[in-house]
Design an enzyme around this catalytic site. Structure first.
Site, PDB file in Angstrom:
ATOM      1  N   ASP A  33     -13.807  35.680 -70.203  1.00 18.01           N
ATOM      2  CA  ASP A  33     -14.061  34.612 -69.246  1.00 18.01           C
ATOM      3  C   ASP A  33     -14.809  35.186 -68.050  1.00 18.01           C
ATOM      4  O   ASP A  33     -14.879  36.408 -67.873  1.00 18.01           O
ATOM      5  CB  ASP A  33     -12.739  34.019 -68.743  1.00 18.01           C
ATOM      6  CG  ASP A  33     -12.127  33.067 -69.763  1.00 18.01           C
ATOM      7  OD1 ASP A  33     -12.855  32.615 -70.652  1.00 18.01           O
ATOM      8  OD2 ASP A  33     -10.925  32.799 -69.660  1.00 18.01           O
TER       9      ASP A  33
ATOM     10  N   ASP B 102      -7.248  32.073 -69.826  1.00 15.94           N
ATOM     11  CA  ASP B 102      -6.176  31.776 -68.879  1.00 15.94           C
ATOM     12  C   ASP B 102      -5.673  30.338 -68.958  1.00 15.94           C
ATOM     13  O   ASP B 102      -4.691  29.991 -68.320  1.00 15.94           O
ATOM     14  CB  ASP B 102      -6.624  32.076 -67.447  1.00 15.94           C
ATOM     15  CG  ASP B 102      -7.861  31.265 -67.056  1.00 15.94           C
ATOM     16  OD1 ASP B 102      -8.339  30.466 -67.890  1.00 15.94           O
ATOM     17  OD2 ASP B 102      -8.351  31.437 -65.926  1.00 15.94           O
TER      18      ASP B 102
ATOM     19  N   ASP C 204      -7.610  27.735 -73.999  1.00 18.16           N
ATOM     20  CA  ASP C 204      -7.986  29.036 -74.570  1.00 18.16           C
ATOM     21  C   ASP C 204      -7.029  29.483 -75.673  1.00 18.16           C
ATOM     22  O   ASP C 204      -7.302  30.467 -76.358  1.00 18.16           O
ATOM     23  CB  ASP C 204      -7.996  30.113 -73.473  1.00 18.16           C
ATOM     24  CG  ASP C 204      -9.100  29.905 -72.460  1.00 18.16           C
ATOM     25  OD1 ASP C 204     -10.223  29.595 -72.888  1.00 18.16           O
ATOM     26  OD2 ASP C 204      -8.839  30.034 -71.254  1.00 18.16           O
TER      27      ASP C 204
END
Length: 956
Positions: free
Chosen positions: A392, A680, A684
């Protein structure tokens, strides 16, 4: 409609009273088996059973020799059987103690969930407390992705859907509401009730705790969480196969030793070769380990097959040596059996599982200090094989410290935030169209709770002396659309305090999406100007948000099928939110790339923003082109075949949607890559579960953490690099243990086998071999499994997941060094058998003669030389493939402690009279001169390696 309330929550005094009355929010662990029972389980292995039987028979023979034959040595005949039991007890006890230690290490992980932060209202302030500190009466705030910490009744619920599958097995999330007309009569649990351990899949709400800990529904069916170490990784599969191979080879050696010693006893009579048949049958049954049999069945069967083999030996004795005493045969056969079985115990690397467990436990504990909380033990090893990291952007590559960099609200061009209706609409929209909160416990440093981007907006209001709490409590929420990555916006419809009999719709999200919903713009700002402003912000890697509103009359339809359908929205403007790159990330990314690991950014931001972040961290260079970046829609349009051909070139996926990341992982895996993924959010979770290693963020959702294997506590990419270093070092530690253990095995097995066919006494007695097993297996596992990581491993390429753990260099070392030790000891064995050696210096003027057997002094020399040569080789094994001196001990206090135990233990065994009896050491031990010669000669294996290391260093 329900006006939002101001909740005071519990006071500190009320919290203490509630905890005293109802207890802590912790589930009582399942009661384990008593320690004595766990210890006795160590004796269930068939080999230990055989040794125990042999030990009891040895005691019986010793009793017969002492009372029946009245041997000269008297009570000394009991020292060997007592030594056997002592060695067995030490080996099983140490294994038991280290399993207990590993269990304690893993138990720490089981407590992690109780430490997770929960958002609550106490003393009239929104704050966070550990899950275990929740008490009955607490007011808890829950948002999408949160795990519900306790049972309670809802006070507020907005589009709230909860996954209750952990309790009722239903895959469809349950809708939750506080409105009685929406209650579902057939629901497993009340519609206005939320339960511990369930997860918020959509929406948000507030509830009051009614039950904690064991009194919750979850607590009633709770079974203590156990760490799952059953996952078969490439390493565990390789080690399982290696252990089976070594075990089978050791049985071959044991069988040959039995046949060889009996052939010598019966003067090489050809008929004795038929003993190979019952020997093979016996060891084949032992190899199968009597799978599925209970312990008493194993014991009875082991005794039965042992008796069959002994019966065959007795028959041959009656036929071939009818005039000889049966006592001599029984003593020789029993000693032979004990030597063979003991050799198996020595050869089989039972310390290997311990080495792996200790390496994992040690790595898990030390990785915690580098902000890597390992949730699933196999991830330690797999991380070392990682070839691709899909990361990310926000919070991992950047600081996740969102602050408003610049605002561009068009209606406020000529006025302040305190002036006019436009200002009031903007303040109210930011305050009510948000799920974030601010914790004012530390007034000088307020803490954002919830989404950092939304928190930045609330902090901006605070900086402008606006109370978001007062604005929220002044409105009535009618309906709401939570933010999703699919929609890329969130919206709320309220009865505003600004206008009587009017409702206001507020929308916030990605500027281009929100602008597309709007009919007009405040002050009629042209679209071109807006796009130009957005490009400028995005080129600086800033996150941007757009805002819109519409005043409605209460009859207009604003939401339909999860979308905003109001058609008269006004675009208010945009804000730019700065989130700078972490200072340590460029170096960490460069380290991973040098280590042969590809890094890919998967982000919901625009291509311009993603490229700029990629440039700042050193991932995106001037040589990169459009083939290295793709947008979410274009990515989704690729077929699987097209994606597989292009996936290795991709560096950035912008405007990614939740399933894009999972599909990227699956494509990389089809291309034989080992993939680690960071995430997070709840969205995901699919990618985290699909990856070989899922890395959740410390401030991520509970759903993301549960789906992950490792939690990066500080959210930093540099911590991921440290996890790779630990994984690679762990693998090398296990290789070092195998190098040392198998070298010992080669020397020991061939030495004892050669002694059996030479007709000599066994060069190593049963108790001596058990001591060797203790120090060279158990202690070596302790020493080599806990070596600290080396940064040098980050200069290597990722290992091949399918490569055999014993590489070519290890193989040559095992064969070469083990073979050298065997030849050296075999030569000494031959010399000692053909010469009368009373001191080691006698070797300098040898006079070989007829075979005269081995004296206790000579056997002591063989044993001591064997131990000390391998003792010094332990230093070499420890330095294997480190590029360092074998005498480099920084960070190796545990290794030095264990080495000291081995060295002092060996000297004590040879020199202390009470131990000499147990371990068949010559009375009086060895002279100082003998010790000096042995230590200097044995240490040559270390000094030769050090000299070679220096020569290589000078060449480099």
């Amino acid at each position: 409609m329900k006006q939002k309330k101001h909740y005071e929550g519990l006071t500190d005094t009320e919290v203490l009273k509630s905890r005293e009355q109802y207890g802590a929010n912790v589930l009582t662990p399942r009661e384990k088996e008593p320690l004595w029972k766990q210890f006795l389980e160590k004796f269930e292995d068939p080999l230990i059973i055989i040794l125990l039987i042999a030990g009891f028979l040895s005691i019986a023979i010793s009793c017969w020799e002492y009372w029946g034959l009245h041997v000269e040595d008297g009570a000394a005949v009991f020292f060997e059987p007592v030594g056997i039991f002592l060695a067995i007890f030490l080996a099983t006890t140490i294994a038991f103690l280290f399993e207990l230690k590993a269990d304690k290490e893993f138990a720490i992980l089981n407590q992690v969930n109780d430490e997770e932060e929960v958002e609550v209202i106490r003393n009239g302030n929104t704050t966070t407390v550990a899950k275990k500190d929740i008490v009955v009466g607490d007011i808890v705030i829950i948002n999408t992705g949160a795990e519900i910490p306790a049972d309670g009744r809802l006070l507020e619920a907005i589009s709230l859907h909860v996954d209750e599958s952990t309790l009722n097995g239903e895959s469809v999330p349950a809708y939750k509401s506080v409105k009685e007309e929406e209650f579902e009569k057939d629901a497993s649990y009340a519609t206005n009730q939320v339960l511990r351990g369930t997860k918020v899949m959509e929406g948000h709400g507030i509830f009051q705790v009614e039950a904690v800990g064991d009194r919750t529904e979850n607590g009633k069916v709770f079974e203590a969480a156990q760490i799952d170490d059953s996952v078969k990784t490439p390493l565990s599969e390789q080690l399982d196969g290696l252990s089976v191979l070594i075990t089978k080879l050791s049985y071959v050696f044991a069988g040959l030793i039995i046949v060889g010693r009996l052939m010598v006893f019966f003067h090489w009579s050809s008929i004795v070769w038929t003993l190979t048949i019952p020997t093979i049958v016996f060891f084949w049954l032992v190899i199968t380990k009597f799978d599925g049999w209970k312990w008493y069945s194993k014991t009875i069967s082991t005794i039965a097959y042992f008796c069959i083999l002994m019966a065959c030996v007795i028959v041959f004795h009656d036929c071939l040596m009818p005039d000889k005493s049966m006592a001599g045969l029984l003593a020789h056969a029993l000693n032979t059996m004990m030597i063979a079985v003991t050799l198996i115990v020595v050869a089989v690397p039972e310390g290997l599982p311990m080495a792996v467990t200790l390496s994992l436990a040690y790595s898990m504990r030390r990785m915690m200090k580098t902000n890597n909380l390992v949730r699933k033990m196999h991830a330690c090893e797999t991380m070392g094989a990682t070839t691709v990291i899909c990361t990310d952007k926000t919070g991992t590559l950047t600081q996740n410290q969102m602050r408003i960099y610049q605002t561009q609200f068009y209606a406020l061009a000529n006025q302040t935030l305190d002036d006019g209706l436009a200002s009031c609409l903007l303040k109210e929209g930011i305050a009510v169209n948000s799920t974030a909160s601010i914790d004012y416990t530390d007034a000088s440093n307020p803490k954002v709770l919830g989404n950092p981007t939304e928190g930045a907006l609330l902090l901006w209001l605070k900086d402008n002396q606006v109370s978001y709490q007062e604005l929220r409590e002044a409105v009535q929420v009618i309906d709401e659309l939570p933010f999703t990555t699919e929609r890329k916006y969130m919206a709320v419809l309220v009865n505003s305090a600004l206008m009587e009999d009017k409702q206001i719709l507020y929308v916030k999200g990605a500027p281009e999406i929100v602008y597309g919903l709007c009919k007009q713009t405040d002050c009629n700002v042209p679209k071109e100007d807006i796009e130009r402003q957005l490009e400028g912000y995005q080129e600086q890697a800033m996150r941007t948000l757009g805002f819109a509103y519409q005043i409605v009359d209460g009859k207009t339809e604003v939401f339909n099928e999860g979308r905003v359908v109001a058609d008269n929205l006004t675009f208010q403007g945009i804000v730019a939110i700065s989130d700078p790159v972490r200072s340590d990330v460029p170096g960490a990314v460069a380290e991973c790339m040098k280590a042969g690991i590809d890094v890919k950014i998967v982000t919901g931001d625009t291509s311009r923003t993603a490229k700029e972040i990629g440039r700042q961290i050193g991932l995106w260079t001037s040589n990169d082109t459009d083939k290295n970046i793709i947008s979410g829609p274009d990515f989704a349009a690729l077929s699987d075949d097209e994606l597989d051909k292009r996936v290795k070139d991709l560096k950035i996926i912008s405007r990614a949607r939740p399933l894009d990341k999972k599909r990227l992982v699956e494509s990389l895996q089809r291309c034989n890559e080992v993939v680690a993924v960071t995430g997070d959010g709840t969205n995901d979770a699919p990618a985290l579960q699909a990856a070989h290693v899922g890395l959740s963020m410390g401030d991520g959702t509970s759903v993301a953490k549960e789906a992950s294997d490792i939690t990066i506590i500080d959210n930093s990419f540099s911590s991921i690099g440290k996890a790779v270093m630990w994984g690679r070092s762990l693998y090398q530690n296990i290789q070092r243990f195998l190098l040392f253990q198998l070298t010992v095995n080669v020397a020991a097995c061939f030495l004892v086998l050669a002694g059996a066919f030479m007709g000599t006494e066994s060069p190593l007695t049963v108790t001596q071999m058990l001591w060797v097993n203790l120090i060279m297996d158990t202690f070596a596992a302790m020493a080599l499994a806990s070596l600290p990581p080396s940064e040098k491993v980050m200069k290597d390429s990722p290992r091949d997941r399918n490569a055999f753990i014993i590489n070519r260099s290890m193989g040559w070392n095992i064969i070469g060094v083990g073979g050298f030790f065997f030849v050296l000891l075999l030569v000494l064995l031959y010399i000692f058998e053909h010469a009368d050696i009373t001191a080691l210096r006698d070797i300098l003027h040898l006079q070989l003669g007829e075979v005269n057997g081995l004296s206790p002094y000579e056997l002591t020399l063989i044993f001591t030389i064997f131990v000390m040569t391998h003792f010094f080789y332990l230093f070499n094994a420890r330095a294997f493939e480190t590029g360092r001196s074998a005498l480099h001990f920084k960070g190796c206090r545990g290794l030095l402690f264990i080495i000291s135990i081995i060295f002092i233990g060996q000297i004590a065994m040879v020199e202390l009279p009470i131990l000499q009896k147990f371990f068949n050491i010559v009375k009086g031990g060895l002279s100082f001169e003998d010790w000096a010669i042995i230590l200097i000669g044995s240490s040559l294996v270390l000094w030769v390696r050090e000299a070679w290391h220096l020569i290589k260093s000078f060449k480099e």
